[in-house]
Design a protein around this motif. Sequence first.
Motif, PDB file in Angstrom:
ATOM      1  N   GLU A 139      10.436   2.163   0.136  1.00  0.00           N
ATOM      2  CA  GLU A 139       9.288   1.319  -0.159  1.00  0.00           C
ATOM      3  C   GLU A 139       9.712   0.059  -0.913  1.00  0.00           C
TER       4      GLU A 139
ATOM      5  N   ASN B 247       2.679  -0.490  -7.071  1.00  0.00           N
ATOM      6  CA  ASN B 247       3.105   0.905  -6.950  1.00  0.00           C
ATOM      7  C   ASN B 247       3.312   1.496  -8.345  1.00  0.00           C
TER       8      ASN B 247
ATOM      9  N   PHE C 149       6.187  -5.454  -7.196  1.00  0.00           N
ATOM     10  CA  PHE C 149       6.291  -4.141  -6.556  1.00  0.00           C
ATOM     11  C   PHE C 149       5.771  -3.044  -7.481  1.00  0.00           C
ATOM     12  N   GLU C 150       6.184  -3.087  -8.738  1.00  0.00           N
ATOM     13  CA  GLU C 150       5.746  -2.066  -9.689  1.00  0.00           C
ATOM     14  C   GLU C 150       4.236  -2.139  -9.926  1.00  0.00           C
TER      15      GLU C 150
ATOM     16  N   THR D 267       0.817  -1.217   0.000  1.00  0.00           N
ATOM     17  CA  THR D 267       0.000   0.000   0.000  1.00  0.00           C
ATOM     18  C   THR D 267       0.847   1.260   0.000  1.00  0.00           C
ATOM     19  N   VAL D 268       2.102   1.108  -0.453  1.00  0.00           N
ATOM     20  CA  VAL D 268       3.026   2.232  -0.339  1.00  0.00           C
ATOM     21  C   VAL D 268       2.604   3.539  -0.950  1.00  0.00           C
ATOM     22  N   GLY D 269       2.243   3.484  -2.225  1.00  0.00           N
ATOM     23  CA  GLY D 269       2.001   4.734  -2.921  1.00  0.00           C
ATOM     24  C   GLY D 269       0.970   5.593  -2.232  1.00  0.00           C
TER      25      GLY D 269
ATOM     26  N   ASN E 179       3.310   4.302  -9.552  1.00  0.00           N
ATOM     27  CA  ASN E 179       4.041   5.565  -9.660  1.00  0.00           C
ATOM     28  C   ASN E 179       5.539   5.401  -9.395  1.00  0.00           C
ATOM     29  N   ILE E 180       5.988   4.159  -9.223  1.00  0.00           N
ATOM     30  CA  ILE E 180       7.417   3.897  -9.025  1.00  0.00           C
ATOM     31  C   ILE E 180       7.879   2.850 -10.022  1.00  0.00           C
TER      32      ILE E 180
ATOM     33  N   ALA F  92      10.867   6.511  -2.011  1.00  0.00           N
ATOM     34  CA  ALA F  92      10.519   5.451  -2.950  1.00  0.00           C
ATOM     35  C   ALA F  92      11.462   4.264  -2.789  1.00  0.00           C
TER      36      ALA F  92
END
Length: 438
Positions: free
Chosen positions: A333, A68, A64-65, A17-19, A70-71, A330
């Motif tokens: 994360e 997320n 991960f991508e 839930t990083v972003g 936006n990363i 980032a």
Amino acid sequence: MSFTSRRMRSVAAAALTVGLALGIGACSAKDDSTGSDNSTAGGPVTISLSYFGTPGFTQAVKDFEAANPNIKVDVKNEGQTKDFVPKLAQQLSAGSGASDVVMLEEGMLLQYLKDNKPFANLLDLGASSLESEYLPFKWKNAFTADGKKLVGLGTDVGPLAMCYRTDLFQKAGLPTDRDAVSKLWPTWADYVKQGETFKSKNTGATWLDSATSVMQPYIMQNSDTWFYDKSDKYIGDSNPVVRKAYDLGIDMASKGLTAKLARWSTDWDAAFKNAAFATVPCPPWYTGVIKERAGDAGKNKWDIASIPGGGGNWGGSYLAIPEQSKNKKAAFELIKFLTGKQGGIDSFKEAGPLPSSVNALSDPQISGATNDYFNNAPVGKIYVDAAKTLKPIYLGPKHQALWENAFEPAMQAAEQGKLSAQAGWDKAIKDSKALAEG
């Protein structure tokens, strides 16, 4: 290179839930800790990840991508530790060029706990809430001596087993069932005796790849220090376990039980494909090393038994963020995800490293896992059970350099007959001591 390697915990929920949780990327990739901007307006932030060896990050980075958007991650395979160590040192010294996230083998980490200014304090990025996610010693080992700075989060641990080729065992008239094989060698002396039996059968292969392969397992099982005591004083010449391990390896070489190969060399790579040796000490990450080198020709020919002497840890790495990174939030994360539950499961499935994440270790995808390449060996049970008994060993700030640049080359020279056993020991001690005290 050595690993080394050959603890556990997990961070899945936070990582997925990083972003949204920290607002990364949505507002243009600006890192408040540096004030710099590494993206175009409204676009995703791109961070870089440098690793060595075979950590199994491919699927984990994809997951991960996906979680997320936006990363984005620029993944860089830096070869082996011997290639990456000097490159990273130069980048850190220059203050530029290092990736946002870098992999540190446990021996490398100890050096940077002493000289930690080039790395970000993960506590400042929110890591303090993650302690329960990792095996206690894996978490503790990444702190500076004053306990105020956390340099890395642990990717994996290296509980020991012994990998062996069932086809060569069968050819030598030895049992091939993993439980029966484990009973062949409760001690290292028994392992040597079995090697002599194997040699007498003229299979065309040797018992072990290199005398140096038994050094780390033996020391890790029998000592809580190696080249340094816990005050960072050099003790390689006075630690009796180091000499015993050296003698064990050289004795095996003198009996013709080793292939006398330099590990991580092209000849060593080829030896896996050519079935040139029958056994090798084998932490979890090593299963990926074998599979990568032996290829399809080795499938279902390798299996996994217990290690002589029992216990021990070989290797295990960490992920850290260089202070020069312009996208620390980032990067953090990414570290949380790769060392957390889902990242750990992904890496284990891809290449075999056993996660440091407690939650990953307790997941049936790992605890109940089998490895079809290794004759469906129950790798989850073998390695997770072993991991629960791991005890830390203190390696000291220059351990990796002492081993790779001084001790291992001298031992290899003795194994290959270029030096006598005593001359090899004397050179190993002289060179490692000079490097430690230099």
